[in-house]
Design a protein around this motif. Structure first.
Motif, PDB file in Angstrom:
ATOM      1  N   UNK A  96       6.160  16.993  15.275  1.00  0.00           N
ATOM      2  CA  UNK A  96       5.155  16.169  15.964  1.00  0.00           C
ATOM      3  C   UNK A  96       3.716  16.529  15.616  1.00  0.00           C
ATOM      4  N   UNK A  97       3.467  17.767  15.210  1.00  0.00           N
ATOM      5  CA  UNK A  97       2.095  18.170  14.895  1.00  0.00           C
ATOM      6  C   UNK A  97       1.536  17.424  13.682  1.00  0.00           C
ATOM      7  N   UNK A  98       2.437  16.850  12.864  1.00  0.00           N
ATOM      8  CA  UNK A  98       1.995  16.120  11.669  1.00  0.00           C
ATOM      9  C   UNK A  98       1.683  14.658  11.962  1.00  0.00           C
ATOM     10  N   UNK A  99       1.991  14.196  13.179  1.00  0.00           N
ATOM     11  CA  UNK A  99       1.900  12.765  13.455  1.00  0.00           C
ATOM     12  C   UNK A  99       0.469  12.237  13.416  1.00  0.00           C
ATOM     13  N   UNK A 100      -0.455  12.916  14.061  1.00  0.00           N
ATOM     14  CA  UNK A 100      -1.807  12.376  14.183  1.00  0.00           C
ATOM     15  C   UNK A 100      -2.466  12.184  12.819  1.00  0.00           C
ATOM     16  N   UNK A 101      -2.335  13.178  11.945  1.00  0.00           N
ATOM     17  CA  UNK A 101      -2.929  13.059  10.610  1.00  0.00           C
ATOM     18  C   UNK A 101      -2.268  11.942   9.818  1.00  0.00           C
ATOM     19  N   UNK A 102      -0.939  11.816   9.983  1.00  0.00           N
ATOM     20  CA  UNK A 102      -0.214  10.744   9.300  1.00  0.00           C
ATOM     21  C   UNK A 102      -0.697   9.381   9.788  1.00  0.00           C
ATOM     22  N   UNK A 103      -0.814   9.224  11.092  1.00  0.00           N
ATOM     23  CA  UNK A 103      -1.179   7.924  11.656  1.00  0.00           C
ATOM     24  C   UNK A 103      -2.621   7.550  11.319  1.00  0.00           C
ATOM     25  N   UNK A 104      -3.489   8.553  11.199  1.00  0.00           N
ATOM     26  CA  UNK A 104      -4.871   8.281  10.802  1.00  0.00           C
ATOM     27  C   UNK A 104      -4.903   7.689   9.389  1.00  0.00           C
ATOM     28  N   UNK A 105      -4.107   8.267   8.483  1.00  0.00           N
ATOM     29  CA  UNK A 105      -4.020   7.752   7.121  1.00  0.00           C
ATOM     30  C   UNK A 105      -3.399   6.355   7.113  1.00  0.00           C
ATOM     31  N   UNK A 106      -2.338   6.183   7.895  1.00  0.00           N
ATOM     32  CA  UNK A 106      -1.664   4.883   7.982  1.00  0.00           C
ATOM     33  C   UNK A 106      -2.634   3.813   8.455  1.00  0.00           C
ATOM     34  N   UNK A 107      -3.475   4.159   9.421  1.00  0.00           N
ATOM     35  CA  UNK A 107      -4.400   3.173   9.964  1.00  0.00           C
ATOM     36  C   UNK A 107      -5.291   2.565   8.895  1.00  0.00           C
ATOM     37  N   UNK A 108      -5.789   3.406   7.995  1.00  0.00           N
ATOM     38  CA  UNK A 108      -6.653   2.906   6.925  1.00  0.00           C
ATOM     39  C   UNK A 108      -5.864   2.048   5.932  1.00  0.00           C
ATOM     40  N   UNK A 119       0.845  -1.183   0.000  1.00  0.00           N
ATOM     41  CA  UNK A 119       0.000   0.000   0.000  1.00  0.00           C
ATOM     42  C   UNK A 119       0.882   1.235   0.000  1.00  0.00           C
ATOM     43  N   UNK A 120       0.274   2.402  -0.139  1.00  0.00           N
ATOM     44  CA  UNK A 120       1.029   3.657  -0.245  1.00  0.00           C
ATOM     45  C   UNK A 120       0.392   4.737   0.604  1.00  0.00           C
ATOM     46  N   UNK A 121       1.241   5.522   1.279  1.00  0.00           N
ATOM     47  CA  UNK A 121       0.773   6.717   1.974  1.00  0.00           C
ATOM     48  C   UNK A 121       1.671   7.894   1.626  1.00  0.00           C
ATOM     49  N   UNK A 122       1.152   9.096   1.823  1.00  0.00           N
ATOM     50  CA  UNK A 122       1.924  10.337   1.749  1.00  0.00           C
ATOM     51  C   UNK A 122       1.987  10.941   3.142  1.00  0.00           C
ATOM     52  N   UNK A 123       3.107  11.582   3.479  1.00  0.00           N
ATOM     53  CA  UNK A 123       3.186  12.201   4.801  1.00  0.00           C
ATOM     54  C   UNK A 123       4.149  13.380   4.799  1.00  0.00           C
ATOM     55  N   UNK A 124       3.932  14.305   5.748  1.00  0.00           N
ATOM     56  CA  UNK A 124       4.785  15.485   5.886  1.00  0.00           C
ATOM     57  C   UNK A 124       5.435  15.533   7.244  1.00  0.00           C
TER      58      UNK A 124
END
Length: 300
Positions: free
Chosen positions: A84-96, A74-79
């Motif tokens: 640390x402020x970018x972690x929650x949005x990244x992990x939410x995407x990773x979870x899916x 699978x593939x994700x994009x992240x910043x």
């Protein structure tokens, strides 16, 4: 006959059918992609943008299996360079994405850094070069991502150097590798993007072989690339100009890349990606058939 590349597992991806987005009226329907990638002779595929293929694991398992296909990643994009402020949005995407990837019995999560320049509008989103603090956020964040993805989902992350991101050139790729733990973070070497940004794929494989965890096979047209570089053209418009081309007409030569990868003595996926967004719906299949034939001639 070339030597058999028995450690290389070849596949293709929605990208080779002009698919960049979960839903876009310029893209072929997902059913057609699955039908045609199987018809072209590939066994392995990637999920592509999350939501393009069905996200219900049972349905996707059925759709893939009845066409004789299997999923490699699978593939994700992240910043994560934003801290640390970018972690929650990244992990939410990773979870899916990671949950679906694991459900498909794949073992890899391809991680693409966020773009500093928008690939559709060419808008400059942030500076092209990271500060020292941002590099530290990026490398530590990727190590954390590698650890959490492995511990939670049993997947390995492979970071994908990509045009118009902060991990692109040889200098940036080597800095990233030298600053990260090989036990947590390795590389998805995309031969086209690395050439696009001036890198030598064979040299990278021979120098950092233990960090190569996955391959994307892609070529660039040198003449169009020269025009793109001279004009400062963003990646999206460059793709529309045809900068990513059908093998074996571009660079780098894929035979030497595959041979160098084979010499590493580990099993590697080599997933064909020819960026063609947008493209006519009848264009991808003949290219995919010819590309698969060409890779067989290389021993893959």
């Amino acid at each position: 006959m070339p030597a058999a590349l028995d450690r290389i597992r070849v596949g293709s991806a929605p990208d080779s059918w002009g698919v960049w987005f979960p839903d876009d009226d310029q893209q072929v329907p997902w059913e057609r992609f699955l039908d045609e990638v199987a018809e072209a002779g590939y066994e392995w595929i990637e999920l592509g943008p999350y939501g393009y293929l069905p996200t219900d694991p049972a349905r996707l398992t059925d759709e893939v299996a009845r066409r004789g296909l299997r999923v490699s990643a699978g593939t994700i994009f992240c910043g994560l360079h934003r801290g640390p402020s970018a972690w929650d949005a990244t992990w939410e995407q990773v979870g899916r994405v990671a949950a679906l990837t694991r459900a498909m019995d794949a073992k890899h999560l391809v991680v693409i850094p966020s773009f500093w320049r928008d690939d559709k509008t060419a808008e400059i989103l942030e500076p092209q070069e990271l500060t020292g603090e941002q590099w530290a956020h990026l490398t530590k964040g990727m190590e954390r991502l590698g650890r959490e993805v492995r511990d939670t989902y049993g997947l390995d992350i492979v970071v994908h150097p990509h045009a118009d991101t902060h991990i692109d050139t040889e200098e940036h790729v080597e800095r990233f590798l030298d600053s990260t733990d090989s036990g947590l973070v390795n590389l998805c070497l995309d031969t086209g993007h690395y050439s696009y940004c001036g890198g030598d794929s064979v040299k990278l494989i021979e120098t950092y072989g233990e960090r190569i965890g996955y391959l994307h096979l892609k070529q660039v047209d040198p003449e169009i690339l020269a025009e793109v570089r001279a004009g400062g053209v963003p990646f999206g418009p460059a793709v529309r100009r045809g900068v990513m081309c059908e093998p074996p007409s571009g660079v780098p030569e894929l035979g030497p890349v595959l041979t160098a990868a084979q010499k590493l003595g580990v099993d590697l996926f080599a997933i064909v990606e020819q960026d063609m967004y947008p493209c006519e719906p009848d264009k991808p299949l003949p290219i995919a058939v010819r590309t698969r034939r060409f890779l067989r001639s290389c021993g893959a």
